[in-house]
Design a protein around this motif. Sequence first.
Motif, short mmCIF file in Angstrom:
data_model
loop_
_atom_site.label_atom_id
_atom_site.label_comp_id
_atom_site.label_asym_id
_atom_site.label_seq_id
_atom_site.Cartn_x
_atom_site.Cartn_y
_atom_site.Cartn_z
N GLN A 90 0.81 -1.32 -0.14
CA GLN A 90 0.02 0.07 0.02
C GLN A 90 0.98 1.43 -0.11
OE1 GLN A 90 -3.68 -0.09 -0.19
NE2 GLN A 90 -3.28 -2.20 -0.34
N MET A 91 2.05 1.06 0.20
CA MET A 91 2.97 2.26 0.14
C MET A 91 4.23 2.10 -0.62
SD MET A 91 3.92 2.30 4.27
CE MET A 91 4.69 3.85 4.52
N LEU A 92 5.22 2.98 -0.56
CA LEU A 92 6.36 3.04 -0.96
C LEU A 92 7.31 2.01 -0.40
CD1 LEU A 92 7.47 6.91 -2.08
CD2 LEU A 92 6.34 5.02 -3.44
N PHE A 245 19.00 -1.63 -0.31
CA PHE A 245 18.45 -2.54 -1.37
C PHE A 245 17.06 -2.16 -1.67
CE2 PHE A 245 21.76 -5.23 0.62
CZ PHE A 245 22.93 -5.17 -0.51
N SER A 246 16.11 -1.80 -0.56
CA SER A 246 14.95 -1.83 -1.05
C SER A 246 14.73 -0.33 -1.63
CB SER A 246 13.76 -1.55 0.34
OG SER A 246 13.82 -2.73 1.26
N ALA A 250 13.41 -1.05 -5.73
CA ALA A 250 12.16 -0.40 -5.84
C ALA A 250 12.15 0.84 -7.16
CB ALA A 250 11.61 0.33 -4.62
N TYR A 251 13.38 1.38 -7.16
CA TYR A 251 13.62 2.29 -8.25
C TYR A 251 13.87 1.50 -9.47
CZ TYR A 251 15.86 5.62 -11.25
OH TYR A 251 16.10 6.66 -12.20
N ILE A 252 14.50 0.43 -9.64
CA ILE A 252 14.60 -0.37 -10.92
C ILE A 252 13.30 -1.09 -11.33
CG2 ILE A 252 15.70 -2.39 -11.85
CD1 ILE A 252 18.03 -1.76 -10.00
N PHE A 253 12.82 -1.68 -10.55
CA PHE A 253 11.60 -2.72 -10.81
C PHE A 253 10.21 -1.79 -10.87
CE2 PHE A 253 15.00 -5.70 -9.68
CZ PHE A 253 14.63 -6.68 -10.59
#
Length: 283
Positions: A90-92, A245-246, A250-253
Amino acid sequence: MNINKNKSIILMLVSSFTFSSMQIIVKLLPNIPLIEKVFFRNLISILVAFYILRKNNLSFFGLQENRKYLFYRFIFGFAGIILFFYATTQMLTADAAMLNKLSPIFVTVLAHFFLKERINKIQITSLIISLIGASLVIKPEFNSAVLPAIAGLLSAVVSGAAYIFITSIGKKENVYTIVFFFSFFSALSCLPFFYFEFIIPNIYELSLLLLLGLLAAIGQVALTCAYNNCQASEISIYDYSNIVFSFILAYIFLSEIPDILSTIGGTLIISASFILFLYNKRN
């Protein structure tokens, strides 16, 4: 730096990376019910722990006098996973990871009440800094939009409680007995919910669900081996690489980028944890 510490640091980084990857998979499965993801998260861990325990002729459910603590560890740990997965969906991703990493701070507070451990000024300062950081990540608006962030914060609280019961068990039980007990009853608890909601996954979704379970098992084993090879006070800080890592994954995928307030909040959370790490290492 000795070989054992080097090995433990690498294992901590592997664990953090696998848990971060697990978050991404949770988010890449929007059509799969939350409880179904939790079930598969525990499935591979059950098989791995079962194999090791059976091979070494060890107990699956532990000693009678420890089962109360194993049960409490399961209850709080299970609640922590559900809350964390909900927050992640539900969030970043990075924001959810930041809030979840407040658990060591809450361990300090809970240890004061349950284990009668003292809280000193350094620990209180770390707690205050962490809560300020958490408020920047949450950005409370006093409406339903804040519920996922509250869930992320609560996941840290109940995870901290689970760690307290693991501490209470100490070395009275084999690590894989603890893992099996938790994973088995967590998976078992998911089954009644399948009556109300269960989606048969397609090949792609099933592959991701199995990968989710595999990553969870690898992360748990890596984390366990890391702490078996080195003192927690020496390596615990490396667990916070999970936030980094998150952010990257999260930026890549998912093309997610936390805003400036979340970034500042995450920096405060990591800083408070680093202060606590230095204090624990020195003492």
